[in-house]
Write an enzyme that holds these catalytic residues in place. Structure first.
Site, PDB file in Angstrom:
ATOM      1  N   SER A  22       0.649  -1.179  -0.100  1.00 52.26           N
ATOM      2  CA  SER A  22      -0.049   0.027   0.012  1.00 52.26           C
ATOM      3  C   SER A  22       0.979   1.324   0.068  1.00 52.26           C
ATOM      4  CB  SER A  22      -0.917  -0.095   1.124  1.00 52.26           C
ATOM      5  OG  SER A  22      -1.727  -1.068   1.240  1.00 52.26           O
ATOM      6  N   ARG A  26       1.876   4.039  -3.160  1.00 53.67           N
ATOM      7  CA  ARG A  26       1.595   5.587  -2.811  1.00 53.67           C
ATOM      8  C   ARG A  26       2.875   6.309  -3.175  1.00 53.67           C
ATOM      9  NH1 ARG A  26      -2.182   2.816  -0.629  1.00 53.67           N
ATOM     10  NH2 ARG A  26      -4.405   3.619  -0.005  1.00 53.67           N
ATOM     11  N   GLY A  96      -6.320  -3.640  -8.316  1.00 57.95           N
ATOM     12  CA  GLY A  96      -7.190  -2.712  -8.032  1.00 57.95           C
ATOM     13  C   GLY A  96      -6.709  -1.480  -7.665  1.00 57.95           C
ATOM     14  N   SER A 167     -15.174   1.822  -2.110  1.00 52.03           N
ATOM     15  CA  SER A 167     -13.523   1.524  -1.887  1.00 52.03           C
ATOM     16  C   SER A 167     -13.188   2.963  -1.734  1.00 52.03           C
ATOM     17  CB  SER A 167     -12.978   0.856  -3.086  1.00 52.03           C
ATOM     18  OG  SER A 167     -11.835   0.738  -3.258  1.00 52.03           O
ATOM     19  N   SER A 168     -12.159   2.902  -0.617  1.00 51.46           N
ATOM     20  CA  SER A 168     -11.543   4.042  -0.508  1.00 51.46           C
ATOM     21  C   SER A 168     -10.282   4.449  -1.613  1.00 51.46           C
ATOM     22  CB  SER A 168     -10.404   4.002   0.718  1.00 51.46           C
ATOM     23  OG  SER A 168      -9.655   2.906   0.845  1.00 51.46           O
ATOM     24  N   ASP A 309      -8.304  -7.359   3.516  1.00 51.36           N
ATOM     25  CA  ASP A 309      -7.522  -8.208   3.044  1.00 51.36           C
ATOM     26  C   ASP A 309      -6.919  -9.280   3.898  1.00 51.36           C
ATOM     27  OD1 ASP A 309      -7.413  -6.990   0.488  1.00 51.36           O
ATOM     28  OD2 ASP A 309      -5.792  -5.825   1.130  1.00 51.36           O
ATOM     29  N   ARG A 340     -13.683 -13.761  -2.407  1.00 49.60           N
ATOM     30  CA  ARG A 340     -12.996 -14.622  -1.341  1.00 49.60           C
ATOM     31  C   ARG A 340     -13.993 -15.240  -0.097  1.00 49.60           C
ATOM     32  NH1 ARG A 340      -8.339 -10.060  -0.737  1.00 49.60           N
ATOM     33  NH2 ARG A 340      -6.967 -10.793  -2.311  1.00 49.60           N
TER      34      ARG A 340
END
Length: 431
Positions: A22, A26, A96, A167-168, A309, A340
């Site tokens: 993550s 970024r 994604g 979704s953020s 997750d 999932r």
């Protein structure tokens, strides 16, 4: 695809947790949007991170991959002589994050951006962006149930009203680009914001690269225009999403010390530790090294909103806990690399787990141990593959894991680490 025969064995030792995927996404994006040269240290070149790197290269960033780091000459750097193509193709693979982060970034530039990908990526909703494109007269075409998205047009400063329960990633994608526009913008959140930790992470990394966003209690974000990303040297911290597999391994009776997990991290998946503590795990930490033990595990309620997750591996712990565990607010797990919730139910049930699948979650009744002695399938999903490998350590009998290579999406060296800790695996020919 490959198959592994995994013999039950206790894991023991130290493992260096890979860098946060993550944060790496970024940091690579912020450095690529800067007007100078940055070095991002401690990076694993998983499939998802490579997709983001190549996407930012398509937008004109000059990126050199080295051992565990990247050197990035930003798109707006005077020393960057890379000429961006008028029409660009961005291959998001199955990431994604890459898709939803880079779609808005493409609207900084003239020309057409063509986003492609594979797996289930085309099934992930993009309606939030389509609504913005319609409002701002940005041209776009797409195909149903496959990723073939073409976008042409530049985004303008505006007030953006966005749902917070989808979704953020949509919000993060807009946050990257809005500070660079010629005017101020605001993002209004129209529902409760899920995955707040990921938004905190975005704002924190952007701040490290010189860009400020004002957060008004997660209900609105005020973004001044005409800001600039500054170059810097940045080190990515260890990944709690991957570390969760070994933290949960400890909870079910293994003895692993996980290294490089920052104590005061902003990563949302750090919630794994709090959930495991509620279930009876006691952790000992020395700086960034952490290990845990549990005399007896008990079921609990796990809210997946902020940590979707880690639900697969927490489901393994739930199966081996006394009583009932309820996993709620997990509907987003159905639109990941696979469904999932369905995959967890199917595969852990093969091992003897007692699991009821619901529309937005799971009900899990505890058992003493898994049976094993069966073939299980990763569903070509990295987190399901790793979940099953950890579950094997509490099986009576050997399992065969089909399609294990999908771990390359996020943790390419997972099975090397698994073996170094005592995991016993062999290639297995199904024919």
């Amino acid at each position: 695809m490959g198959n592994y025969k995994i013999k039950p064995n206790k894991l023991k030792g130290e493992v260096k947790i890979p860098p946060s995927k993550s944060m790496a996404h970024r940091a690579v994006i912020c450095a690529s949007l800067s007007n100078g040269r940055s070095i991002i240290k401690n990076i694993d070149f998983s499939d998802d991170i490579v997709a983001t790197i190549e996407g930012m290269q398509a937008f004109g960033a000059k990126i050199n991959k080295k051992h565990k780091c990247v050197e990035i000459e930003g798109i707006f750097s005077e020393n960057n002589l890379v000429k961006m193509k008028e029409n660009r193709e961005i291959d998001c693979n199955e990431s994604g994050s890459t898709l939803r982060f880079l779609v808005p970034i493409g609207n900084l530039f003239e020309g057409e951006n063509h986003f492609i990908g594979r797996g289930n990526l085309g099934k992930r909703p993009l309606d939030i962006f389509y609504e913005i494109f319609d409002k701002q007269n940005i041209e776009y075409t797409y195909k149903e149930k496959e990723l073939d998205l073409r976008v042409k047009g530049k985004l303008k400063p505006d007030v953006f009203s966005i749902r917070g329960d989808v979704s953020s990633q949509f919000i993060t994608g807009l946050m990257f680009i809005l500070p660079l526009l010629d005017g101020d913008s605001k993002i209004n959140i129209t529902t409760e914001l899920q995955s707040k930790g990921y938004i905190d992470l975005t704002i924190d990394v952007m701040k490290d690269f010189g860009v400020e966003i004002i957060n008004n209690n997660y209900k609105e974000f005020i973004i001044k225009g005409n800001q600039n990303y500054i170059e810097r040297e940045y080190k990515v911290e260890g990944d709690y999403s991957q570390g969760a597999f070994f933290l949960c391994a400890d909870a079910i009776g293994n003895e692993v010390i996980s290294l490089d997990l920052k104590e005061n991290s902003l990563q949302g998946d750090m919630e794994t530790i709090d959930i495991l503590k509620r279930m009876g795990t006691k952790f000992k930490r020395v700086h960034s090294a952490i290990g845990g033990k549990a005399k007896e595990l008990t079921g609990t309620v796990i809210d997946a909103k902020g940590c979707p997750d880690v639900i697969p591996i927490l489901s393994v712990v739930a199966c081996l806990s006394k009583g009932k565990t309820e996993i709620i607010n997990a509907e987003r797990l159905r639109i990941k690399e696979c469904d999932r919730l369905k995959a967890i139910k199917e595969e852990l049930s093969k091992l003897g787990g007692i699991i009821e699948e619901r529309e937005n979650g799971l009900i899990i009744e505890g058992i003493e141990e898994f049976k094993g002695g069966v073939e299980v399938w990763s569903h070509k999903d990295h987190r399901i593959a790793m979940m099953l490998a950890i579950a094997s350590t509490r099986c009576k009998n050997t399992i065969v894991l089909k399609d294990y290579e999908c771990v390359s999406k996020s943790y390419p060296h997972f099975f090397e680490d698994f073996k170094s800790l005592g995991g016993i695996i062999d290639e297995w020919n199904m024919g």
